[in-house]
Design a protein around this motif. Structure first.
Motif, PDB file in Angstrom:
ATOM      1  N   ASP A  23       0.848  -1.197   0.000  1.00  0.00           N
ATOM      2  CA  ASP A  23       0.000   0.000   0.000  1.00  0.00           C
ATOM      3  C   ASP A  23       0.877   1.238   0.000  1.00  0.00           C
ATOM      4  O   ASP A  23       1.134   1.853   1.020  1.00  0.00           O
ATOM      5  CB  ASP A  23      -0.912  -0.034   1.227  1.00  0.00           C
ATOM      6  N   SER A  26      -1.587   4.525   0.549  1.00  0.00           N
ATOM      7  CA  SER A  26      -2.413   4.777   1.730  1.00  0.00           C
ATOM      8  C   SER A  26      -1.814   5.815   2.660  1.00  0.00           C
ATOM      9  O   SER A  26      -2.509   6.376   3.484  1.00  0.00           O
ATOM     10  CB  SER A  26      -2.630   3.461   2.488  1.00  0.00           C
ATOM     11  N   ASP A 101      -5.299  -2.432  -4.780  1.00  0.00           N
ATOM     12  CA  ASP A 101      -5.570  -1.048  -4.387  1.00  0.00           C
ATOM     13  C   ASP A 101      -5.576  -0.090  -5.569  1.00  0.00           C
ATOM     14  O   ASP A 101      -4.924   0.969  -5.551  1.00  0.00           O
ATOM     15  CB  ASP A 101      -4.565  -0.566  -3.337  1.00  0.00           C
ATOM     16  N   ILE A 103      -7.631   2.644  -7.854  1.00  0.00           N
ATOM     17  CA  ILE A 103      -8.692   3.594  -7.508  1.00  0.00           C
ATOM     18  C   ILE A 103      -9.763   3.672  -8.593  1.00  0.00           C
ATOM     19  O   ILE A 103     -10.778   4.346  -8.407  1.00  0.00           O
ATOM     20  CB  ILE A 103      -8.104   4.997  -7.254  1.00  0.00           C
ATOM     21  N   VAL A 126     -15.044   1.579  -5.725  1.00  0.00           N
ATOM     22  CA  VAL A 126     -14.092   1.815  -6.811  1.00  0.00           C
ATOM     23  C   VAL A 126     -14.886   2.010  -8.103  1.00  0.00           C
ATOM     24  O   VAL A 126     -15.633   1.108  -8.507  1.00  0.00           O
ATOM     25  CB  VAL A 126     -13.114   0.639  -6.965  1.00  0.00           C
ATOM     26  N   VAL A 345      -5.804   9.777  -1.349  1.00  0.00           N
ATOM     27  CA  VAL A 345      -5.962   8.435  -1.891  1.00  0.00           C
ATOM     28  C   VAL A 345      -5.606   7.466  -0.775  1.00  0.00           C
ATOM     29  O   VAL A 345      -4.429   7.221  -0.489  1.00  0.00           O
ATOM     30  CB  VAL A 345      -5.064   8.220  -3.118  1.00  0.00           C
ATOM     31  N   SER A 346      -6.580   6.936  -0.115  1.00  0.00           N
ATOM     32  CA  SER A 346      -6.349   6.052   1.029  1.00  0.00           C
ATOM     33  C   SER A 346      -7.364   4.927   1.020  1.00  0.00           C
ATOM     34  O   SER A 346      -8.457   5.046   0.446  1.00  0.00           O
ATOM     35  CB  SER A 346      -6.436   6.842   2.345  1.00  0.00           C
ATOM     36  N   PHE A 347      -6.992   3.837   1.670  1.00  0.00           N
ATOM     37  CA  PHE A 347      -7.835   2.648   1.719  1.00  0.00           C
ATOM     38  C   PHE A 347      -7.983   2.205   3.167  1.00  0.00           C
ATOM     39  O   PHE A 347      -7.129   2.471   4.009  1.00  0.00           O
ATOM     40  CB  PHE A 347      -7.222   1.514   0.888  1.00  0.00           C
ATOM     41  N   ARG A 368     -11.424  -1.035   1.004  1.00  0.00           N
ATOM     42  CA  ARG A 368     -12.344  -0.028   0.488  1.00  0.00           C
ATOM     43  C   ARG A 368     -11.599   1.269   0.199  1.00  0.00           C
ATOM     44  O   ARG A 368     -10.779   1.729   1.010  1.00  0.00           O
ATOM     45  CB  ARG A 368     -13.473   0.215   1.478  1.00  0.00           C
ATOM     46  N   PHE A 369     -11.898   1.860  -0.970  1.00  0.00           N
ATOM     47  CA  PHE A 369     -11.348   3.173  -1.330  1.00  0.00           C
ATOM     48  C   PHE A 369     -12.168   4.217  -0.578  1.00  0.00           C
ATOM     49  O   PHE A 369     -13.361   4.395  -0.821  1.00  0.00           O
ATOM     50  CB  PHE A 369     -11.445   3.357  -2.838  1.00  0.00           C
ATOM     51  N   ASN A 370     -11.499   4.937   0.349  1.00  0.00           N
ATOM     52  CA  ASN A 370     -12.232   5.801   1.280  1.00  0.00           C
ATOM     53  C   ASN A 370     -12.993   6.937   0.597  1.00  0.00           C
ATOM     54  O   ASN A 370     -14.112   7.256   0.986  1.00  0.00           O
ATOM     55  CB  ASN A 370     -11.256   6.385   2.316  1.00  0.00           C
ATOM     56  N   GLY A 372     -13.899   7.038  -2.619  1.00  0.00           N
ATOM     57  CA  GLY A 372     -14.358   6.590  -3.932  1.00  0.00           C
ATOM     58  C   GLY A 372     -15.602   7.306  -4.415  1.00  0.00           C
ATOM     59  O   GLY A 372     -15.762   7.562  -5.618  1.00  0.00           O
TER      60      GLY A 372
END
Length: 697
Positions: A23, A26, A101, A103, A126, A345-347, A368-370, A372
């Motif tokens: 990651d 992240s 990961d 996006i 996503v 851009v974080s998961f 999960r793409f926070n 998205g």
């Protein structure tokens, strides 16, 4: 697909913790841009669509990274996964791609895989940007993270229905692959045809990956049916097998109509030089192609792709090529706006996907793409000019200005016979030239150019033929209890007879081909049947047609088509003609005996009145009693011929004479008219003695 189906798919996929990518994104925060953002691409590399989109995606990534105005300081990279033309493999590859990961995901090209993966991207937030999945049901609100950058088959089938309506064909046979892509498109075709009072007579389903023998068996079955208009909606990689089998069965000859959706144009674009059989097997076919307006951006893309081809990369250009290229730029512009607003851009771990105890499944690698939903919002708000034209979405999540080229294959190539757009319908003018002009402008009078049909003929096919094992037409006949002269039951071969039956049989005998039909009685024979119910039976296809004294009213014309009436409307009484024999006393016929007696009395009465008023002062009314009686009788009779010799001198006498002369004029005119009619016209009589009220049929 329900969440239980998604869970079942996830349980079939072994995603190991070591298979993911670290990651590296992240750790970014809202105040700094990441050095790299990853997107995924999901399609079948060795396929018609895959060979067209792979170089376009690679070229678009290079162009985005070379453009300082987009993603400045951030590199865009793409991870490609091969679905190998398999729904199962494609689902596994998609989940492995999401575990890395990314996006956003470009693809898939298959509507079947898109249905499955849409549930996964909904859960992981996503965006899924597909440049090829055209199933109309994917626009459902069930798939909020699915973005279609190609045209939905909803519009393509509307274009096909317009072509069928243009040539006045009422029934078609749909040949399609039995998967989400095929079923969704043919359902849309059925709805579009219903709006134009046409229908799909038969749905010929092909199993995915069907062999030649299976295709031949299905085509032999449809060839025995009545309709000769075929709409082919199959996958590009196996679609040519349909036309190859049709040609071997003699179904590419005179009388047949073949309409192919845009899959065929992609096949021909990719194999025109490598596979000459593609043109040979499709002579006379009408096919659709997504319309791409000519532009400098398009020419630039074609030059770059040609340079790649000369360098050894095998590429092909089709509508999928330009949509895939624009999809990369759509994602890049959305990411630029996303990062410019300070979004990170974080998961994070998905609480719904916890690792299963005592299992090798590593479901926690799907994160999960926070943000998205924010990136998805930027995608939906896109508005720029790409290679395919204006990239902008409507409220129903489709591209604006959907349009198709209508092409006719002939010889070693094809030619454009017209266009279709949701703005102007069928036209011979390019859609981009009509957006600024009224739809009814004079430049759009001609809807399609001439077509060379299968069999190398320019004459429009009839669109149907008598099936080898077809059923005869069912002709509904009302079983009436009154006015049986029109239709009535009979013991003859037809079972019915009457004026309407004779007219129908005479019309059928004038056709240049035989027509098999059976008369079917409608009603119980105890009372007149409802003609509205009879018309309803025709509209429901219980009867193919109906004959009889059926009144044409507005409500019925909305259901069925009527022939030109062959009888006059209104109340008509048929009466026998009676000839009047002429004799020596025929001149007495105009007046009855009573009328002659009345006229005689009037002669005497008027003569007496005038004599009373005139004899005291007028010497012409004097003389012996015998002379005065003769004057009274002669005066009234002579006035009928305006030949009286006596002059009236008194005012009252002249008044009485004036009234009598008017009466004489009427009597003379009536006598002349009646005598002329008796001598020249036969007298008509009728037994109707009272008012006759007609029953509405």
């Amino acid at each position: 697909m329900s969440s239980s189906h998604l869970a079942a798919l996830l349980l079939c996929v072994c995603i190991f913790a070591g298979g993911g990518i670290a990651d590296s994104q992240s750790g970014t925060n809202g105040l700094s841009r990441p050095t790299e953002v990853r997107i995924g691409a999901l399609f079948t590399f060795d396929s018609v669509i895959g060979r067209a989109v792979k170089p376009a995606i690679e070229l678009a990534i290079a162009d985005v990274n070379a453009d300082p105005s987009v993603l400045s300081g951030t590199r865009l990279s793409v991870l490609m996964q091969d679905t190998n033309c398999s729904g199962f493999v494609g689902t596994i590859e998609a989940l492995q791609l999401l575990a890395k990961d990314v996006i956003a995901v470009l693809g898939p090209q298959s509507s079947t895989i898109a249905h499955v993966i849409s549930h996964a991207v909904n859960e992981l937030h996503v965006p899924l940007i597909s440049f090829a999945a055209s199933d109309p049901t994917l626009s459902s609100l069930e798939y909020p993270y699915f973005v279609r950058t190609t045209l939905s088959d909803y519009y393509q089938m509307a274009a096909v229905a317009s072509i069928i309506s243009q040539y006045q064909w009422r029934e078609v046979i749909a040949i399609y692959v039995d998967d989400d892509y095929g079923r969704g498109g043919i359902t849309a075709l059925g709805d579009a045809l219903a709006k134009r009072k046409s229908k799909i007579a038969y749905k010929a389903k092909l199993p995915p990956g069907a062999g030649r023998s299976t295709i031949q068996d299905i085509l032999m079955r449809v060839n025995e049916m009545e309709s000769r208009v075929y709409v082919v909606h199959v996958n590009p990689d196996s679609g040519l097998a349909v036309f190859s089998a049709a040609k071997s069965l003699g179904m590419m000859s005179n009388g047949y109509v073949w309409i192919a959706t845009d899959w065929l144009s992609a096949v021909i674009d990719s194999s025109r030089h490598d596979n000459p059989d593609a043109m040979e097997h499709t002579q006379g076919v009408i096919m659709l192609q997504q319309h791409v307006a000519d532009s400098d951006i398009q020419h630039s893309l074609l030059r770059k792709l040609n340079n790649q081809t000369r360098e050894g990369n095998r590429s092909s250009v089709s509508s999928y090529t330009v949509h895939a290229y624009d999809s990369v730029w759509l994602v890049a512009r959305a990411i630029e706006q996303f990062l410019s607003e300070g979004n990170a851009v974080s998961f994070s771990a998905n609480q719904n996907l916890q690792p299963v105890k005592r299992s090798s499944l590593q479901l926690d690698s799907l994160r999960r793409f926070n943000n998205g939903d924010k990136l998805l919002e930027k995608v939906w708000r896109a508005n720029f000019t790409g290679v395919s034209g204006q990239v902008q979405f409507t409220l129903d999540r489709n591209l604006i200005h959907p349009a198709y080229d209508i092409l006719n294959i002939g010889g070693t190539g094809f030619r454009t016979i017209g266009y279709w757009s949701n703005f102007s319908g069928l036209s011979v003018v390019a859609p981009e030239n009509l957006h600024s002009a009224p739809p009814n402008s004079s430049t759009n009078n001609i809807q399609l150019r001439s077509v060379i049909w299968p069999g190398q003929t320019a004459e429009k096919p009839r669109g149907w033929a008598f099936p080898y094992h077809g059923k005869p037409l069912r002709i509904g006949v009302p079983l009436r209890t009154s006015y049986k002269e029109f239709v009535m039951q009979d013991n003859g071969p037809d079972g019915v007879k009457g004026f309407s039956v004779d007219v129908f049989k005479s019309a059928v005998s004038l056709l240049p081909y035989p027509v098999a039909f059976n008369f079917v009685l409608f009603g119980d024979g105890l009372k007149n049947p409802s003609y509205s119910d009879l018309v309803q039976k025709v509209s429901e296809n219980y009867f193919d047609a109906a004959i009889g004294d059926i009144t044409i009213v507005t409500n019925r014309t909305r259901l069925v088509d009527f022939t030109q009436p062959y009888t006059e409307s209104g109340l008509i009484i048929v009466a026998p003609a009676r000839e009047i024999e002429s004799n020596a006393w025929a001149f007495l016929k105009p007046f009855t005996f009573q009328m002659w007696c009345v006229l005689g009395l009037l002669f005497l009465f008027v003569g007496a009145v005038v004599w009373i008023l005139e004899h005291r002062t007028n010497t012409e009314f004097r003389g012996t009693p015998r002379q005065q009686i003769m004057t009274v009788c002669w005066f009234s009779f002579s006035t009928m011929f305006f030949a009286h010799r006596e002059n009236t001198s008194s005012a009252l006498g002249r008044f009485v004479l004036l009234v009598w002369l008017f009466v004489v004029l009427i009597v003379n005119s009536s006598y002349t008219a009646s005598l002329t009619s008796l001598l020249t016209v036969q007298e008509l009589t009728s037994g109707v003695k009272a008012l006759l009220i007609m029953q509405e049929l």
